[in-house]
Design a protein around this motif. Structure first.
Motif, mmCIF file in Angstrom:
data_model
loop_
_atom_site.group_PDB
_atom_site.id
_atom_site.type_symbol
_atom_site.label_atom_id
_atom_site.label_comp_id
_atom_site.label_asym_id
_atom_site.label_seq_id
_atom_site.Cartn_x
_atom_site.Cartn_y
_atom_site.Cartn_z
ATOM 1 N N UNK A 61 0.982 -1.279 0.020
ATOM 2 C CA UNK A 61 0.129 0.039 0.099
ATOM 3 C C UNK A 61 0.700 1.243 -0.109
ATOM 4 N N UNK A 62 1.858 1.106 -0.618
ATOM 5 C CA UNK A 62 2.708 2.317 -0.605
ATOM 6 C C UNK A 62 2.350 3.688 -1.337
ATOM 7 N N UNK A 63 1.509 3.187 -2.321
ATOM 8 C CA UNK A 63 0.915 4.346 -3.199
ATOM 9 C C UNK A 63 -0.425 5.033 -2.288
ATOM 10 N N UNK A 64 -1.017 4.349 -1.315
ATOM 11 C CA UNK A 64 -2.128 4.917 -0.679
ATOM 12 C C UNK A 64 -1.294 5.824 0.561
ATOM 13 N N UNK A 65 -0.188 5.271 1.025
ATOM 14 C CA UNK A 65 0.475 5.796 1.979
ATOM 15 C C UNK A 65 1.114 7.173 1.543
ATOM 16 N N UNK A 66 1.783 7.212 0.096
ATOM 17 C CA UNK A 66 2.270 8.068 -0.455
ATOM 18 C C UNK A 66 1.152 9.639 -0.507
ATOM 19 N N UNK A 67 0.113 9.181 -1.129
ATOM 20 C CA UNK A 67 -1.003 9.897 -1.371
ATOM 21 C C UNK A 67 -1.453 10.426 -0.087
ATOM 22 N N UNK A 68 -1.871 9.672 0.791
ATOM 23 C CA UNK A 68 -1.988 10.183 2.365
ATOM 24 C C UNK A 68 -0.918 11.227 2.928
ATOM 25 N N UNK A 69 0.303 10.880 2.511
ATOM 26 C CA UNK A 69 1.320 12.045 2.969
ATOM 27 C C UNK A 69 1.223 13.148 2.374
ATOM 28 N N UNK A 70 0.747 13.131 1.000
ATOM 29 C CA UNK A 70 0.921 14.382 0.380
ATOM 30 C C UNK A 70 -0.272 15.465 0.700
ATOM 31 N N UNK A 71 -1.503 14.713 0.851
ATOM 32 C CA UNK A 71 -2.784 15.261 1.333
ATOM 33 C C UNK A 71 -2.476 15.914 3.013
ATOM 34 N N UNK A 72 -1.765 15.257 3.717
ATOM 35 C CA UNK A 72 -1.417 15.830 4.905
ATOM 36 C C UNK A 72 -0.566 16.930 4.735
#
Length: 109
Positions: A61-72
């Motif tokens: 789930x690296x892509x989900x974590x990356x998107x979540x990091x960018x959103x925050x």
């Protein structure tokens, strides 16, 4: 990386326009954007590690974590921009009292 550069440039412009130290606020924006991304990724890794889940879950789930990091990160930068949009209050200057006025008829000495 593009978003981090944009955050630095926009932070510099907003700070300069509101009369603040532009270089300091540009650095704050850059460090905040990258730092929040690192903290979110590190926090999710800690949750996965302490919960006892599979180690491959982070990679899956690296892509989900990356998107979540960018959103925050974008959210944190928007909070800084909201602060920079406020015009700083001018300090209240109290004028000294006017000089004394001496009456010319009051010379009894």
């Amino acid at each position: 990386m593009l978003f981090a550069i944009l955050a630095v440039i926009l932070g510099y412009r907003k700070a300069r326009d509101s009369g603040r130290n532009a270089f300091l606020w540009a650095a704050i924006c850059g460090v905040t954007f990258i730092g929040v991304q690192l903290l979110v990724a590190f926090g999710i890794g800690l949750i996965i590690g302490f919960a006892g889940w599979s180690e491959s879950l982070y990679e899956d789930y690296a892509w989900v974590i990356t998107i979540l990091s960018i959103v925050f990160s974008i959210g944190s930068i928007l909070l800084i921009f909201k602060y920079l949009d406020r015009i700083p209050d001018e300090p209240v200057m109290i004028a000294p009292p006017p000089p004394p006025v001496f009456d010319s008829t009051d010379q009894n000495q």
